[in-house]
Every structure is written in structure tokens, then in C-alpha cells.
Design a protein around this motif. Structure first.
Motif, PDB file in Angstrom:
ATOM      1  N   LEU A 273     -14.342   6.596 -11.371  1.00 23.54           N
ATOM      2  CA  LEU A 273     -13.032   7.023 -10.881  1.00 23.54           C
ATOM      3  C   LEU A 273     -11.983   6.912 -11.963  1.00 23.54           C
ATOM      4  CD1 LEU A 273     -12.955   5.517  -7.287  1.00 23.54           C
ATOM      5  CD2 LEU A 273     -12.893   7.925  -7.909  1.00 23.54           C
TER       6      LEU A 273
ATOM      7  N   ARG B 132       2.337   1.938  -3.428  1.00 29.14           N
ATOM      8  CA  ARG B 132       1.409   2.573  -4.375  1.00 29.14           C
ATOM      9  C   ARG B 132       1.336   4.082  -4.160  1.00 29.14           C
ATOM     10  NH1 ARG B 132      -2.168  -1.364  -6.850  1.00 29.14           N
ATOM     11  NH2 ARG B 132      -3.349   0.396  -7.674  1.00 29.14           N
TER      12      ARG B 132
ATOM     13  N   ARG C 138       0.834  -1.203   0.000  1.00 28.69           N
ATOM     14  CA  ARG C 138       0.000   0.000   0.000  1.00 28.69           C
ATOM     15  C   ARG C 138       0.871   1.257   0.000  1.00 28.69           C
ATOM     16  NH1 ARG C 138      -5.381   0.934   3.776  1.00 28.69           N
ATOM     17  NH2 ARG C 138      -5.862   3.016   3.004  1.00 28.69           N
TER      18      ARG C 138
ATOM     19  N   LEU D 121      -2.826  -3.997 -10.020  1.00 27.20           N
ATOM     20  CA  LEU D 121      -4.271  -3.790  -9.847  1.00 27.20           C
ATOM     21  C   LEU D 121      -4.607  -2.311 -10.060  1.00 27.20           C
ATOM     22  CD1 LEU D 121      -6.738  -5.535  -8.953  1.00 27.20           C
ATOM     23  CD2 LEU D 121      -6.384  -4.598  -6.670  1.00 27.20           C
ATOM     24  N   PRO D 122      -5.643  -2.001 -10.870  1.00 24.76           N
ATOM     25  CA  PRO D 122      -5.983  -0.591 -11.085  1.00 24.76           C
ATOM     26  C   PRO D 122      -6.502   0.066  -9.809  1.00 24.76           C
ATOM     27  CG  PRO D 122      -7.456  -2.044 -12.308  1.00 24.76           C
ATOM     28  CD  PRO D 122      -6.439  -2.902 -11.674  1.00 24.76           C
ATOM     29  N   GLU D 123      -6.421   1.390  -9.819  1.00 20.85           N
ATOM     30  CA  GLU D 123      -6.616   2.160  -8.595  1.00 20.85           C
ATOM     31  C   GLU D 123      -7.947   1.888  -7.858  1.00 20.85           C
ATOM     32  OE1 GLU D 123      -4.049   5.363  -7.041  1.00 20.85           O
ATOM     33  OE2 GLU D 123      -4.064   3.249  -7.446  1.00 20.85           O
ATOM     34  N   PRO D 124      -9.087   2.025  -8.515  1.00 18.86           N
ATOM     35  CA  PRO D 124     -10.333   1.864  -7.745  1.00 18.86           C
ATOM     36  C   PRO D 124     -10.460   0.494  -7.084  1.00 18.86           C
ATOM     37  CG  PRO D 124     -10.777   2.855  -9.878  1.00 18.86           C
ATOM     38  CD  PRO D 124      -9.362   2.394  -9.911  1.00 18.86           C
ATOM     39  N   ASP D 125     -10.045  -0.564  -7.776  1.00 20.28           N
ATOM     40  CA  ASP D 125     -10.086  -1.887  -7.160  1.00 20.28           C
ATOM     41  C   ASP D 125      -9.139  -1.961  -5.971  1.00 20.28           C
ATOM     42  OD1 ASP D 125     -11.925  -2.857  -9.005  1.00 20.28           O
ATOM     43  OD2 ASP D 125     -10.346  -3.329 -10.452  1.00 20.28           O
ATOM     44  N   ALA D 126      -7.972  -1.321  -6.149  1.00 19.58           N
ATOM     45  CA  ALA D 126      -6.991  -1.342  -5.065  1.00 19.58           C
ATOM     46  C   ALA D 126      -7.552  -0.632  -3.832  1.00 19.58           C
ATOM     47  CB  ALA D 126      -5.695  -0.670  -5.534  1.00 19.58           C
ATOM     48  N   TRP D 127      -8.246   0.504  -4.057  1.00 20.93           N
ATOM     49  CA  TRP D 127      -8.818   1.214  -2.902  1.00 20.93           C
ATOM     50  C   TRP D 127      -9.778   0.336  -2.138  1.00 20.93           C
ATOM     51  CZ3 TRP D 127     -10.518   6.728  -4.907  1.00 20.93           C
ATOM     52  CH2 TRP D 127      -9.391   7.363  -5.449  1.00 20.93           C
ATOM     53  N   SER D 128     -10.587  -0.318  -2.870  1.00 21.37           N
ATOM     54  CA  SER D 128     -11.574  -1.176  -2.239  1.00 21.37           C
ATOM     55  C   SER D 128     -10.896  -2.258  -1.419  1.00 21.37           C
ATOM     56  CB  SER D 128     -12.444  -1.794  -3.337  1.00 21.37           C
ATOM     57  OG  SER D 128     -13.389  -2.635  -2.764  1.00 21.37           O
TER      58      SER D 128
ATOM     59  N   TYR E  35      -2.782  -7.265  -6.750  1.00 25.33           N
ATOM     60  CA  TYR E  35      -2.445  -6.182  -5.812  1.00 25.33           C
ATOM     61  C   TYR E  35      -0.993  -6.316  -5.369  1.00 25.33           C
ATOM     62  CZ  TYR E  35      -2.683  -2.944  -1.916  1.00 25.33           C
ATOM     63  OH  TYR E  35      -2.456  -1.895  -1.066  1.00 25.33           O
TER      64      TYR E  35
ATOM     65  N   VAL F 238      -9.730   7.441   1.103  1.00 27.05           N
ATOM     66  CA  VAL F 238      -9.287   6.072   1.352  1.00 27.05           C
ATOM     67  C   VAL F 238      -8.321   6.025   2.519  1.00 27.05           C
ATOM     68  CG1 VAL F 238      -8.211   4.054   0.343  1.00 27.05           C
ATOM     69  CG2 VAL F 238      -9.585   5.567  -1.086  1.00 27.05           C
TER      70      VAL F 238
ATOM     71  N   TYR G 202     -20.450  -0.448  -6.422  1.00 31.83           N
ATOM     72  CA  TYR G 202     -19.009  -0.376  -6.530  1.00 31.83           C
ATOM     73  C   TYR G 202     -18.530  -0.203  -7.968  1.00 31.83           C
ATOM     74  CZ  TYR G 202     -14.232  -1.818  -6.779  1.00 31.83           C
ATOM     75  OH  TYR G 202     -12.918  -1.876  -7.072  1.00 31.83           O
TER      76      TYR G 202
ATOM     77  N   GLY H 167     -19.778  -3.277  -3.027  1.00 29.21           N
ATOM     78  CA  GLY H 167     -18.872  -2.514  -2.179  1.00 29.21           C
ATOM     79  C   GLY H 167     -19.009  -2.807  -0.709  1.00 29.21           C
TER      80      GLY H 167
ATOM     81  N   GLU I   1      -7.866  -2.176  -0.217  1.00 32.90           N
ATOM     82  CA  GLU I   1      -7.134  -1.580   0.904  1.00 32.90           C
ATOM     83  C   GLU I   1      -8.065  -1.315   2.082  1.00 32.90           C
ATOM     84  OE1 GLU I   1      -5.476   1.717  -1.155  1.00 32.90           O
ATOM     85  OE2 GLU I   1      -3.670   0.629  -1.766  1.00 32.90           O
ATOM     86  N   LYS I   2      -9.228  -0.775   1.785  1.00 33.29           N
ATOM     87  CA  LYS I   2     -10.188  -0.543   2.860  1.00 33.29           C
ATOM     88  C   LYS I   2     -10.575  -1.855   3.521  1.00 33.29           C
ATOM     89  CE  LYS I   2     -11.164   3.684   3.705  1.00 33.29           C
ATOM     90  NZ  LYS I   2     -10.454   4.222   4.882  1.00 33.29           N
TER      91      LYS I   2
ATOM     92  N   MET J 189     -15.494 -10.023  -6.562  1.00 31.67           N
ATOM     93  CA  MET J 189     -16.138  -9.047  -5.677  1.00 31.67           C
ATOM     94  C   MET J 189     -17.169  -8.280  -6.479  1.00 31.67           C
ATOM     95  SD  MET J 189     -12.960  -6.580  -5.322  1.00 31.67           S
ATOM     96  CE  MET J 189     -12.279  -5.723  -6.686  1.00 31.67           C
TER      97      MET J 189
END
Lengths: 198, 295
Positions: free
Chosen positions: A136, A44, A41, B24-31, B19, A152, A129, B4, B33-34, B1
Motif C-alpha cells: 500500500l 485523517r 479518524r 501513524l502511516p496510512e496502512p497501520d492506521a487502517w488496520s 495514531y 476501510v 498484514y 492482520g 481503525e478497523k 501487531m
């Protein structure tokens, strides 16, 4: 799997208690569980592998000291809060080294930066989602960066500004623009408020 | 997945692999990560996957450093806490109270006392008490010079900045000096034959007056210079007529001069007045001790 997760969560809390008591085996276990994803993380968010490495090390060294302060919240989120702050600090130090005669940075008021649920949060939480993901993808990278830092990663405006190396006002204006563009992009993707993307 | 809601799904192996290698593209990565913040199971799986990538070497290095950085207190407290308690408060107080008392000054005082006894009894020197009385008032003054100020205390600047520093500390240390020197020298004087010299306790008031005078003067010129002035003044007053006398009459002249300086109610009263005057001056000059005193 839910039971497994509960057990792991409880395991993390127990590990943190043992770390607070100075148990190296518990720290090794905690590190093996969390260091990998924290590293990914951080990578990135920071292109310099040396900084990532320092931040990761700082994070776990901090855990030695502050594990006693863990109050039963999710260990992963707790660790990331530390790591994100360390990353901001590292950026600040870099910046300070870069421009010696810059304007003085006022000390960070600690605590109480729990961000209120922002418009972005509501957008992310309330929509499907896939729609948000596609939307995005459409907004410009610097706006995405701001969203990532504030939504985030849970950073305050000031911390996000330090992390990204831009003024606080820019963070605010970009967050506004990101919200507007997100709304527009979602409108393109999903004309009917009730219908979903296929 | 598919949606959300972070609580209803777990990351697939493919997602985790992408990941871990950063593709992994950004929006998937955010999800993801959360999700990892709250799901220890997926967090451990991602961590294992990242260990398998190029980052594994860095992770292993940082692991070593982190484990080496275990808080030292916890390692030491368990075995060492009982054997290494802080020294008792009284011992620390006594240690701190007198740089002079634990330094070279104490042997010097002992040397004066023992030397006087040796001269008086071993060497057959009849005027040992007179000599002791001539030197005794200088001894506490020398102790004061060694007790306070930049030359006497390596931590002087730090001490001067504390609430307990300044005049209070100077007086505490002076008290320690007096507590050692007064009884020792008076008892030594009592044990020596009188042979015309004043009483053994006669030096107490002059000693006190000179000590207080040194402290008062020190607020102007520093401890060392002040002690030099008062001690030198006393020695000159007492010894000057002696140096002019013929060698064989020196002892008698010394005793005579000491009698002039010490004997009699009027003389002792004058010394007491001088002591009181010095004390008053010292109180008036107290703020000077709160600033750094020059050597």
C-alpha cells in the motif's frame, strides 16, 4: 483481555439503550469512550478542523435520535457508519456551496449499501498484514484514498465519490487501478505465493 | 501487531500514541481503525490518548454541545405528559367549527336578542318584534361572512388545501352559526309582544334562503361580498318603504312590509323555493370552493 473486551462491548450496548431513553450520563460515558478515536479518524480524512468538529457533533446528536435503532452490532462500527455518512454529507454541502450551478445530486437511496466483499477486501483479508502494508505504501496516494474510502470506511462508490470530490466513474477506475497496482506491488514484494516477507 | 487478524491482538501503547498524534502511516492506521470498530477496550484507550492531544479542547466543547442537545421530548414528556393532554376531541371540534361563533359575531347576536327584549319591555317600544324580524335574517348571513374565506381565517390557504376544507368546512361553520342564531332569535321573538308583526318563526325560511344564497353567491364573488349583497338586498327590501314613511308611522309600515315579505303560505313557499334553488346552485358550484376563494 478478551473478557474485558466482551464486557466493554456489552457496556456499549447498554449505554446505547440508556441513550435511547434519553439518559445524559450514558451519553457522556459513550462520548468519552468513542469521541476521541472518531475525531482522530475524521481528522485523517478531512483537513478542515471546523468540518471535523461539526461532523463529530452531528454524529453524536444523531446518536441521540437513532440510538434506539442500534441492533446489537459493534457500537464502534455503528458509530463510524454514522460519522462517515455525516462526513460525506458535509462534503456534499461544501461542494454545493462552492459551485452554485452544478448538476443536481440525486437523493441517496438509504439502506442497502452494505458493500459486497470486493477484490480489495479479499486482498486485504487474505494476505499477510505486513505485505499489504508495504504494498500500500507503494501505490499512489490518490489510489490509496479510494481504497480507504471504499474498503476501510465501507462507503459505496457514490459516497466515496462525494467524499473525495471526484466522479463515480473515476472512483471505479481508480479502484481497478489500485487493485492492479496492489497486485503488482505484492508480486514484487512476495514472489513466491507461499513464502512471506522476512 | 504481527498479523492482520483483528481478534487476536490489541493495540500497543506506542501505536495508540502515534495514531492519536496523527503520525501513524496510512496502512497501520487502517488496520487500527478497523480494529477500533470492533474493540471497545482499544477504542476507549485511543479516545483517552486523543483527549490528551491538542484535540482535547475541541472534544470538550463538542461534548457540551452534544449533552445540551439531549432530545427535549424526553425531558418534557415525563413531568408534563399527564398535565398537558390534548384537549378532548369534542372541545377541539367545537373550537374549530366556528370562527364566527367564537369571535365578535356571538356578542353581536346576543346584543340583537337582548336589545330587542330591552326595547320591547324596558323601552316601551311596541314594534320590537317587527324590528327583530327585520334584522334576524341578516344575522346568520353575517355569521357566514365571518366564517369562511381569506379575511375570516388566518389559516385559510392551509385549510382550503386539506380534504376537509372547501364547501364541507363552509357548511360545517354555517351550521354552527345557524345552531346559535336560530334558537336564540326565535325564542327572543316569541317572548316579544306581537303587535301586528308576523309570527316569531316566520323569519326562519327567509333566513335559511338568504344564508344558502350567500353561500352560493360566495362561490362567484367570495363570502364577504356575497353576504353584503344578500343582507343588503333584504334590508333594502324591508326598510325602504319605512324610510319613506312619516316618523310616527314607521313601526306600522315596517310591520306591514314584513307581513308582505313573510306572511302567507305563498310567500313562505317562495322562500322555501328560493332556499332549494340556492342549495341546488351551491351543489352545482361546489368545485369553486375547492379553489381559493377571493375575498
Amino acid at each position: 483481555m478478551g473478557g474485558q473486551r466482551e464486557k466493554d462491548g456489552a457496556g456499549d450496548a447498554a449505554l446505547l439503550r440508556a441513550v435511547a431513553a434519553g439518559d445524559p450520563a450514558a451519553m457522556a460515558d459513550l462520548y468519552d469512550r468513542h469521541a476521541g478515536w472518531l475525531h482522530a479518524r475524521l481528522t485523517r480524512r478531512c483537513a478542515d478542523p471546523e468540518v471535523v468538529r461539526e461532523v463529530l457533533q452531528d454524529t453524536f446528536v444523531t446518536v441521540w435520535r437513532s440510538a434506539a435503532g442500534h441492533r446489537g452490532e459493534e457500537a464502534g462500527g455503528w458509530l463510524w457508519t454514522i460519522a462517515a455518512r455525516r462526513l460525506v454529507d458535509a462534503r456534499r454541502a461544501q461542494e454545493r456551496a462552492a459551485r452554485v450551478a452544478g448538476p443536481p445530486l440525486e437523493p441517496e437511496p438509504h439502506g442497502g449499501y452494505e458493500p459486497a466483499a470486493s477484490a480489495e477486501d479479499r486482498v486485504l483479508a487474505g494476505l499477510e498484514y505486513g505485505d499489504v502494508g508495504a504494498a500500500l505504501d507503494r501505490i499512489s496516494p490518490e489510489l490509496r484514498e479510494v481504497l480507504r474510502a471504499t474498503v476501510v470506511d465501507g462507503l459505496s462508490t457514490r459516497e466515496a465519490a462525494r467524499l473525495l470530490g471526484i466522479p463515480e466513474g473515476t472512483v471505479k477506475s481508480r479502484a481497478r487501478r489500485a487493485r492492479a497496482e496492489l497486485r503488482t506491488a505484492l508480486g514484487h514484494l512476495n514472489p513466491s505465493p507461499l513464502g512471506g516477507m522476512a | 501487531m504481527s498479523n492482520g487478524n483483528a481478534r487476536t491482538w490489541h493495540a500497543s501503547d506506542g501505536l495508540i500514541a502515534r495514531y492519536a498524534d496523527g503520525s501513524l502511516p496510512e496502512p497501520d492506521a487502517w488496520s487500527l481503525e478497523k480494529h477500533l470498530e470492533g474493540c471497545a477496550g482499544c477504542a476507549a484507550r485511543v479516545s483517552r490518548a486523543v483527549h490528551g492531544t491538542a484535540a482535547g479542547a475541541v472534544l470538550a466543547q463538542v461534548r457540551e454541545s452534544v449533552l445540551a442537545a439531549a432530545p427535549p421530548v424526553l425531558k418534557q414528556v415525563a413531568p408534563e405528559a399527564p398535565p398537558a393532554p390534548a384537549p378532548p376531541r369534542l372541545a377541539r371540534l367545537l373550537w374549530a367549527v366556528g370562527p364566527a361563533v367564537r369571535g365578535a359575531w356571538l356578542p353581536a347576536v346576543l346584543l340583537v336578542a337582548v336589545g330587542a327584549m330591552a326595547l320591547g319591555y324596558g323601552g316601551g317600544f311596541p314594534d320590537a318584534r317587527a324590528l327583530l324580524l327585520a334584522i334576524a335574517p341578516v344575522v346568520p348571513v353575517a355569521g357566514v361572512a365571518l366564517s369562511y374565506g381569506p379575511h375570516a381565517d388566518p389559516l385559510y390557504e392551509v385549510v382550503a388545501a386539506t380534504p376537509a376544507g372547501g364547501l364541507r368546512l363552509a357548511l360545517t361553520r354555517t351550521a354552527a352559526v345557524l345552531g346559535v342564531s336560530l334558537p336564540l332569535l326565535t325564542v327572543a321573538g316569541l317572548l316579544l309582544p306581537a303587535s301586528g308583526a308576523p309570527a316569531a318563526a316566520a323569519w326562519l325560511l327567509p333566513g335559511l334562503a338568504l344564508t344558502l344564497g350567500s353561500l352560493a353567491l360566495a362561490s362567484f364573488v367570495g363570502c364577504r361580498t356575497a353576504s353584503g349583497v344578500t343582507a343588503g338586498g333584504w334590508l333594502c327590501a324591508v326598510l325602504a318603504p319605512v324610510s319613506a314613511a312619516p316618523a310616527d308611522g314607521a313601526g306600522a309600515r315596517l310591520a306591514e312590509q314584513l307581513s308582505r315579505c313573510l306572511d302567507g303560505t305563498g310567500t313562505q313557499g317562495a322562500w322555501a323555493a328560493a332556499a332549494a334553488l340556492s342549495a341546488a346552485l351551491l351543489v352545482a358550484r361546489r368545485p369553486a370552493y375547492d379553489r381559493l376563494i377571493r375575498s
